[in-house]
Design an enzyme around this catalytic site. Structure first.
Site, mmCIF file in Angstrom:
data_model
loop_
_atom_site.group_PDB
_atom_site.id
_atom_site.type_symbol
_atom_site.label_atom_id
_atom_site.label_comp_id
_atom_site.label_asym_id
_atom_site.label_seq_id
_atom_site.Cartn_x
_atom_site.Cartn_y
_atom_site.Cartn_z
ATOM 1 N N ASN A 14 0.853 -1.186 0.000
ATOM 2 C CA ASN A 14 0.000 0.000 0.000
ATOM 3 C C ASN A 14 0.897 1.247 0.000
ATOM 4 O O ASN A 14 1.693 1.445 0.920
ATOM 5 C CB ASN A 14 -0.906 -0.041 1.240
ATOM 6 C CG ASN A 14 -1.833 1.151 1.289
ATOM 7 O OD1 ASN A 14 -1.408 2.280 1.091
ATOM 8 N ND2 ASN A 14 -3.103 0.915 1.562
ATOM 9 N N HIS A 51 1.037 6.199 1.913
ATOM 10 C CA HIS A 51 1.797 7.123 2.756
ATOM 11 C C HIS A 51 3.004 7.732 2.065
ATOM 12 O O HIS A 51 3.593 8.682 2.584
ATOM 13 C CB HIS A 51 2.132 6.477 4.101
ATOM 14 C CG HIS A 51 0.870 6.238 4.879
ATOM 15 N ND1 HIS A 51 -0.077 7.228 5.042
ATOM 16 C CD2 HIS A 51 0.364 5.132 5.474
ATOM 17 C CE1 HIS A 51 -1.103 6.742 5.724
ATOM 18 N NE2 HIS A 51 -0.858 5.476 5.996
ATOM 19 N N HIS A 99 -5.583 3.831 -1.753
ATOM 20 C CA HIS A 99 -6.910 4.241 -1.283
ATOM 21 C C HIS A 99 -7.169 5.662 -1.746
ATOM 22 O O HIS A 99 -6.490 6.596 -1.312
ATOM 23 C CB HIS A 99 -6.928 4.145 0.249
ATOM 24 C CG HIS A 99 -8.249 4.441 0.885
ATOM 25 N ND1 HIS A 99 -8.431 4.356 2.244
ATOM 26 C CD2 HIS A 99 -9.446 4.815 0.378
ATOM 27 C CE1 HIS A 99 -9.689 4.666 2.548
ATOM 28 N NE2 HIS A 99 -10.320 4.958 1.430
ATOM 29 N N ARG A 149 -9.266 8.476 -1.141
ATOM 30 C CA ARG A 149 -10.242 8.896 -0.127
ATOM 31 C C ARG A 149 -11.063 10.058 -0.651
ATOM 32 O O ARG A 149 -10.594 10.841 -1.488
ATOM 33 C CB ARG A 149 -9.512 9.321 1.162
ATOM 34 C CG ARG A 149 -8.758 8.203 1.836
ATOM 35 C CD ARG A 149 -8.173 8.670 3.154
ATOM 36 N NE ARG A 149 -9.205 8.789 4.155
ATOM 37 C CZ ARG A 149 -9.416 7.891 5.133
ATOM 38 N NH1 ARG A 149 -8.635 6.848 5.260
ATOM 39 N NH2 ARG A 149 -10.393 8.069 5.979
ATOM 40 N N ARG A 193 -6.803 13.123 0.753
ATOM 41 C CA ARG A 193 -5.732 13.573 1.663
ATOM 42 C C ARG A 193 -4.361 13.028 1.259
ATOM 43 O O ARG A 193 -3.355 13.581 1.637
ATOM 44 C CB ARG A 193 -6.056 13.200 3.100
ATOM 45 C CG ARG A 193 -5.959 11.728 3.397
ATOM 46 C CD ARG A 193 -6.023 11.461 4.883
ATOM 47 N NE ARG A 193 -7.355 11.668 5.418
ATOM 48 C CZ ARG A 193 -7.816 11.029 6.500
ATOM 49 N NH1 ARG A 193 -7.033 10.195 7.152
ATOM 50 N NH2 ARG A 193 -9.023 11.238 6.929
ATOM 51 N N GLU A 210 -8.649 0.708 -3.363
ATOM 52 C CA GLU A 210 -9.389 0.722 -2.099
ATOM 53 C C GLU A 210 -10.261 1.974 -2.080
ATOM 54 O O GLU A 210 -9.780 3.075 -2.374
ATOM 55 C CB GLU A 210 -8.354 0.750 -0.964
ATOM 56 C CG GLU A 210 -8.936 0.685 0.401
ATOM 57 C CD GLU A 210 -7.829 0.724 1.473
ATOM 58 O OE1 GLU A 210 -6.687 0.257 1.217
ATOM 59 O OE2 GLU A 210 -8.116 1.238 2.561
ATOM 60 N N THR A 266 -8.187 3.853 8.225
ATOM 61 C CA THR A 266 -9.423 3.072 8.241
ATOM 62 C C THR A 266 -9.514 2.363 9.592
ATOM 63 O O THR A 266 -8.653 1.555 9.925
ATOM 64 C CB THR A 266 -9.394 2.039 7.097
ATOM 65 O OG1 THR A 266 -8.959 2.697 5.911
ATOM 66 C CG2 THR A 266 -10.757 1.430 6.878
ATOM 67 N N GLU A 289 -10.970 -9.040 3.026
ATOM 68 C CA GLU A 289 -9.715 -8.729 3.702
ATOM 69 C C GLU A 289 -10.060 -8.604 5.176
ATOM 70 O O GLU A 289 -10.792 -7.686 5.577
ATOM 71 C CB GLU A 289 -9.112 -7.427 3.168
ATOM 72 C CG GLU A 289 -7.805 -7.100 3.878
ATOM 73 C CD GLU A 289 -7.070 -5.927 3.248
ATOM 74 O OE1 GLU A 289 -6.932 -5.893 2.016
ATOM 75 O OE2 GLU A 289 -6.630 -5.049 4.016
ATOM 76 N N HIS A 324 -3.769 -4.511 7.792
ATOM 77 C CA HIS A 324 -3.896 -3.379 8.709
ATOM 78 C C HIS A 324 -3.046 -3.606 9.952
ATOM 79 O O HIS A 324 -3.260 -4.561 10.688
ATOM 80 C CB HIS A 324 -5.340 -3.084 9.127
ATOM 81 C CG HIS A 324 -5.551 -1.604 9.294
ATOM 82 N ND1 HIS A 324 -5.077 -0.916 10.383
ATOM 83 C CD2 HIS A 324 -6.121 -0.693 8.485
ATOM 84 C CE1 HIS A 324 -5.372 0.364 10.233
ATOM 85 N NE2 HIS A 324 -5.992 0.524 9.087
HETATM 86 N N1 PXP Z 1 -5.904 -2.744 4.251
HETATM 87 C C1 PXP Z 1 -6.775 -1.717 4.344
HETATM 88 C C2 PXP Z 1 -8.195 -1.972 3.964
HETATM 89 C C3 PXP Z 1 -6.374 -0.439 4.765
HETATM 90 O O1 PXP Z 1 -7.265 0.564 4.847
HETATM 91 C C4 PXP Z 1 -5.020 -0.241 5.076
HETATM 92 C C5 PXP Z 1 -4.558 1.126 5.500
HETATM 93 O O2 PXP Z 1 -4.582 1.999 4.444
HETATM 94 C C6 PXP Z 1 -4.143 -1.325 4.951
HETATM 95 C C7 PXP Z 1 -4.598 -2.575 4.575
HETATM 96 C C8 PXP Z 1 -2.683 -1.180 5.266
HETATM 97 O O3 PXP Z 1 -2.576 -0.930 6.627
HETATM 98 P P1 PXP Z 1 -1.157 -0.492 7.217
HETATM 99 O O4 PXP Z 1 -0.838 0.829 6.597
HETATM 100 O O5 PXP Z 1 -1.402 -0.422 8.676
HETATM 101 O O6 PXP Z 1 -0.178 -1.547 6.793
#
Ligand code: PXP
Length: 241
Positions: A7, A10, A43, A45, A49, A70, A101, A151, A191
């Site tokens: 992901n 960030h 994602h 949003r 952001r 996402e 999330t 998931e 997550h």
């Molecule tokens: N899965 C989903 C549905 C999420 O919303 C996120 C966070 O954006 C992640 C996985 C990844 O989570 P993390 O950034 O804590 O690894």
């Protein structure tokens, strides 16, 4: 062995801290692919952001592995997904105040909205995953809404203190994994997974995909820091040559 979905949200968070052009999440996705990512996840949003529409479109053009889009289960986002055509749409709950999330999608309460969204995405050839808590009623609701995969939210496991409470959360999580597979759904998780806690989740035999963001981006900043400083230092010390 599960696929690793990286992901990259960030990377865009750092860019948006200055509203500039770096670091570009598109470059990060390419480097993640070079590193062995089996999927790129992002994602979009409602408040934009971190990831922007431009990022989504360029990722669709440039990512060569599985692309997970996402998004919230809203008309705007489902329309966007249908136009983008990612491999998977990953439906999540979304609220403007949250830092990330927070919990899973309440499919039990939103059964008909979720079913309608899944039907629309399926008719565009997009596979659908639902981000849900490791809860038996939510898993059953995901199946009856027509999802292809779920998931399962690993947050409670990841946040539990190592020791008995972590072991208890792992047990709850494993039971939810078994129920998921019995319902004929593909099993994904994510997550809060980190370099320290991922292995027990990756070992679950039926696990097909893990989506990990914050910990990988955090590690990338750290392992890249000395090289980045060396390059800037070289420019500074040779400036008057
Ligand atoms: N899965 C989903 C549905 C999420 O919303 C996120 C966070 O954006 C992640 C996985 C990844 O989570 P993390 O950034 O804590 O690894």
């Amino acid at each position: 062995m599960p696929r690793l979905g990286v992901n990259i949200d960030h990377v865009a968070t750092i860019r948006q801290a200055r509203r500039t052009i770096e670091p570009d999440p598109i470059w990060a996705a390419a480097l993640a692919e070079l590193g062995g990512a089996d999927a790129i996840t992002f994602h979009l949003r409602e408040d934009r952001r971190h990831i922007h529409d431009r990022d989504a479109r360029l990722l669709k053009e440039t990512v060569h592995v599985k692309l997970n889009f996402e998004c919230a289960c809203t008309k705007e986002m489902i329309d966007f997904a249908i136009e983008l055509k990612p491999t998977d749409a990953l439906l999540v709950p979304e609220s403007r105040q949250e830092i990330t999330t927070e919990g899973g999608l309440n499919v039990v309460a939103k059964q008909s909205d979720v079913r309608r969204a899944i039907e629309r995405l399926h008719s565009a050839g997009i596979s659908v995953s639902l981000f849900i808590d490791p809860d038996i009623a939510q898993i059953a609701a995901a199946q009856s809404a027509g999802a292809d995969s779920v998931e399962l939210h690993t947050g409670s496991y990841a946040l539990a203190k190592p020791g008995p409470s972590r072991a208890e959360q792992l047990q709850i999580f494993r039971q939810a994994c078994e129920v998921t597979v019995k319902h004929g759904l593909q099993l994904h998780a994510g997550h809060g997974l980190t370099y320290a806690n991922v292995r027990l989740i990756a070992q679950i035999p039926e696990m097909r995909e893990l989506n990990i963001g914050h910990s990988i981006v955090s590690r990338a900043v750290m392992v890249g820091m000395s090289q980045a400083v060396r390059e800037m230092k070289a420019l500074v010390v040779t400036a008057d040559e």
